[in-house]
Design a protein around this motif. Sequence first.
Motif, mmCIF file in Angstrom:
data_model
loop_
_atom_site.group_PDB
_atom_site.id
_atom_site.type_symbol
_atom_site.label_atom_id
_atom_site.label_comp_id
_atom_site.label_asym_id
_atom_site.label_seq_id
_atom_site.Cartn_x
_atom_site.Cartn_y
_atom_site.Cartn_z
ATOM 1 N N ALA A 275 -42.673 0.538 -11.451
ATOM 2 C CA ALA A 275 -41.760 1.682 -11.450
ATOM 3 C C ALA A 275 -41.374 2.113 -12.860
ATOM 4 N N GLN A 276 -41.933 1.463 -13.884
ATOM 5 C CA GLN A 276 -41.659 1.794 -15.286
ATOM 6 C C GLN A 276 -40.177 1.611 -15.643
ATOM 7 N N VAL A 277 -39.545 0.609 -15.055
ATOM 8 C CA VAL A 277 -38.171 0.269 -15.417
ATOM 9 C C VAL A 277 -38.218 -0.723 -16.577
ATOM 10 N N PRO A 278 -37.593 -0.421 -17.713
ATOM 11 C CA PRO A 278 -37.637 -1.337 -18.854
ATOM 12 C C PRO A 278 -37.061 -2.704 -18.484
ATOM 13 N N CYS A 279 -37.879 -3.728 -18.617
ATOM 14 C CA CYS A 279 -37.472 -5.071 -18.205
ATOM 15 C C CYS A 279 -37.957 -6.076 -19.234
ATOM 16 N N MET A 280 -37.078 -6.969 -19.643
ATOM 17 C CA MET A 280 -37.443 -8.042 -20.556
ATOM 18 C C MET A 280 -37.325 -9.377 -19.829
ATOM 19 N N ILE A 281 -38.306 -10.247 -20.047
ATOM 20 C CA ILE A 281 -38.311 -11.563 -19.428
ATOM 21 C C ILE A 281 -37.811 -12.594 -20.440
ATOM 22 N N SER A 282 -36.843 -13.366 -20.012
ATOM 23 C CA SER A 282 -36.329 -14.459 -20.840
ATOM 24 C C SER A 282 -36.764 -15.775 -20.211
ATOM 25 N N CYS A 283 -37.163 -16.721 -21.049
ATOM 26 C CA CYS A 283 -37.576 -18.028 -20.533
ATOM 27 C C CYS A 283 -36.791 -19.123 -21.245
ATOM 28 N N PRO A 284 -35.548 -19.372 -20.811
ATOM 29 C CA PRO A 284 -34.805 -20.493 -21.381
ATOM 30 C C PRO A 284 -35.595 -21.787 -21.196
ATOM 31 N N THR A 285 -35.728 -22.547 -22.260
ATOM 32 C CA THR A 285 -36.585 -23.727 -22.242
ATOM 33 C C THR A 285 -35.738 -24.993 -22.195
ATOM 34 N N MET A 286 -36.058 -25.841 -21.244
ATOM 35 C CA MET A 286 -35.352 -27.111 -21.077
ATOM 36 C C MET A 286 -36.366 -28.172 -20.663
ATOM 37 N N LYS A 287 -35.903 -29.339 -20.305
ATOM 38 C CA LYS A 287 -36.817 -30.440 -20.037
ATOM 39 C C LYS A 287 -37.780 -30.133 -18.893
ATOM 40 N N GLN A 288 -37.300 -29.458 -17.857
ATOM 41 C CA GLN A 288 -38.162 -29.207 -16.703
ATOM 42 C C GLN A 288 -39.335 -28.286 -17.011
ATOM 43 N N ASN A 289 -39.120 -27.282 -17.858
ATOM 44 C CA ASN A 289 -40.173 -26.295 -18.113
ATOM 45 C C ASN A 289 -40.656 -26.315 -19.558
ATOM 46 N N TYR A 290 -40.442 -27.450 -20.210
ATOM 47 C CA TYR A 290 -40.760 -27.588 -21.630
ATOM 48 C C TYR A 290 -42.197 -27.208 -21.948
ATOM 49 N N LYS A 291 -43.122 -27.496 -21.062
ATOM 50 C CA LYS A 291 -44.532 -27.214 -21.325
ATOM 51 C C LYS A 291 -45.015 -25.926 -20.664
ATOM 52 N N ARG A 301 -47.032 -10.722 -21.450
ATOM 53 C CA ARG A 301 -48.007 -9.932 -22.235
ATOM 54 C C ARG A 301 -49.018 -9.252 -21.330
ATOM 55 N N SER A 302 -49.399 -9.919 -20.259
ATOM 56 C CA SER A 302 -50.387 -9.328 -19.338
ATOM 57 C C SER A 302 -49.840 -8.071 -18.674
ATOM 58 N N LEU A 303 -48.507 -7.979 -18.592
ATOM 59 C CA LEU A 303 -47.863 -6.800 -18.014
ATOM 60 C C LEU A 303 -47.367 -5.833 -19.082
ATOM 61 N N ARG A 304 -47.622 -6.183 -20.349
ATOM 62 C CA ARG A 304 -47.153 -5.420 -21.511
ATOM 63 C C ARG A 304 -45.631 -5.369 -21.550
ATOM 64 N N MET A 305 -45.014 -6.425 -21.042
ATOM 65 C CA MET A 305 -43.564 -6.572 -21.108
ATOM 66 C C MET A 305 -43.199 -7.437 -22.300
ATOM 67 N N HIS A 306 -41.989 -7.222 -22.802
ATOM 68 C CA HIS A 306 -41.490 -8.082 -23.865
ATOM 69 C C HIS A 306 -40.877 -9.328 -23.235
ATOM 70 N N ALA A 307 -41.070 -10.472 -23.897
ATOM 71 C CA ALA A 307 -40.502 -11.728 -23.411
ATOM 72 C C ALA A 307 -40.141 -12.597 -24.597
ATOM 73 N N GLN A 308 -39.242 -13.532 -24.353
ATOM 74 C CA GLN A 308 -38.836 -14.444 -25.417
ATOM 75 C C GLN A 308 -38.404 -15.769 -24.802
ATOM 76 N N SER A 344 -45.131 -17.666 -34.762
ATOM 77 C CA SER A 344 -44.462 -16.385 -34.489
ATOM 78 C C SER A 344 -44.179 -16.167 -33.011
ATOM 79 N N LEU A 345 -43.685 -17.187 -32.349
ATOM 80 C CA LEU A 345 -43.313 -17.048 -30.948
ATOM 81 C C LEU A 345 -42.051 -16.199 -30.846
ATOM 82 N N PRO A 346 -41.998 -15.235 -29.911
ATOM 83 C CA PRO A 346 -40.809 -14.376 -29.811
ATOM 84 C C PRO A 346 -39.569 -15.180 -29.443
ATOM 85 N N VAL A 347 -38.491 -14.930 -30.147
ATOM 86 C CA VAL A 347 -37.227 -15.594 -29.875
ATOM 87 C C VAL A 347 -36.106 -14.678 -30.342
#
Length: 494
Positions: A275-291, A301-308, A344-347
């Motif tokens: 729907a072309q709604v501007p959306c940013m994905i955040s991925c808080p990193t902790m022990k469960q999803n560390y890898k 990136r595959s969706l051309r969305m910004h993420a950090q 240069s990982l986005p943060v």
Amino acid sequence: MLFQLSKNAFVRQYGPFTYILGRVSNFDEVYVDAEVFMRWITRAPIEKTVLLQRIANVYSDVDCNVIEHDFEEFILPLVNEKIVLRGNDEAAIQMSEETFSYDVEHPKTEFIGSRMTQTASTESTPTQTLLEEYFAVHPTIFDIQMDITQACTERCVHCYIPEYNPIFLPYEIIVKVIDEFRGQGGICLTLSGGECMLHPDFEKIVRYARSKDLIVGVLSNLTLCDESMVKLLQETEATVQVSLYSMKPHIHDQITNRKGSWRATKMAIEQLRAAQVPCMISCPTMKQNYKDYLDVLAFARSLRMHAQTDFVIMGKMNCDTSNLRFRLDLDETRHVLEDIVLRSLPVNNEYFDPKKKECMQTDEEWSARKVCGACVSSVCLDATGYYYPCPAFAGVKLGSCYEHDLKWIWNESPETLRIRGVAGKDFPKCRHCKDRDYCSVCMCRNFNETGDMFTPAEHFCNVAAINHEVVDEKQRQMIETVKYNDLRSTCPGG
């Protein structure tokens, strides 16, 4: 010839400065003595002759030809950037309107408050610097976050909210605060919770805020984001930020403590993308999803969305630190920092930029600096009606919206004035620390973990030291690369 302000452009007057923001083109500029030229350019079309006559009425002692020349010189760049639309009729103006699209190349963006802005470099732009300097002397509410409910559809293990009571800020109060915020010159409204989409009046709130010429940002897990919600966000030109913890459903669901949440969130992200709604994905990193965070960034990136990613987990608002058992240890943090700095990982933290080594502050400069924008350009309101300096900072109550209007909260509240006066000098452990420029001093984070806003937790001091080491390594690599390239250029055939 007609002129009209784009629906994606926003204009505010801060003292002598006219601030103009264009979301689609990431236009972000401040002008001096431009208020009269922009005063009558609104979202309703106006004839050029009418516009020039009104300007001439203000500058009655200036020749009309000079006024027209100056106006054309001022307005042309804004027309080229689609901030101001120009056309022979309303149909032509509407055809020239641009909207956000993932299918068009845009500068890399991130969210600040509820607006999107360029982050090609982590250095402050001249506009940001000028506004920061102005707000430091003339505190102005630029952003407000409204946590309109404590209720939530998830129970994330790292969340700083201690309880999820089904409390909802009444719609009438929300409207009152929005009006007060707009009257104070505010521009960015962020709706959050809990899960803000649980609020029974969520649609009315979004539409009302947009009708008041505000940029509306939504912080949501998107588990309630169906087709009608997507349409609402699309029609109101809202921006969205959502957390996605892994591309493995069971890992994401383990963090949210809600089975099926990964599927619901991922589907909603893809619907917003379509729907072309501007959306940013955040991925808080902790022990469960560390890898797993790199996979989430690759998905974006595959969706051309910004993420950090973000590895900073703070204690709960009531100083309960039980959630910190999920925080990365120092070895894991070093690995993420190496990804951020060396690869240069986005943060969303500018202090990771090695370029900052070129402009470190003196002890005097650091001691005088404001530590953040809390009560300088931003404020937060929670579902109980209390104002806080920022989200999660429940240790300092600025006042209640049921007892005071926002103008009093901003200009007269003793706690607001106290927080606004905080500077680097108030952090005795940090003032002379060799790692201070590699740390993000945060009163809220300090309070929630140590019970004292001026005392940092040892963990974050250790993180700053690691960050210092990693940035030094990056600097060394950059110097070696320059030396190597210089050597090649002097070699025969190089």
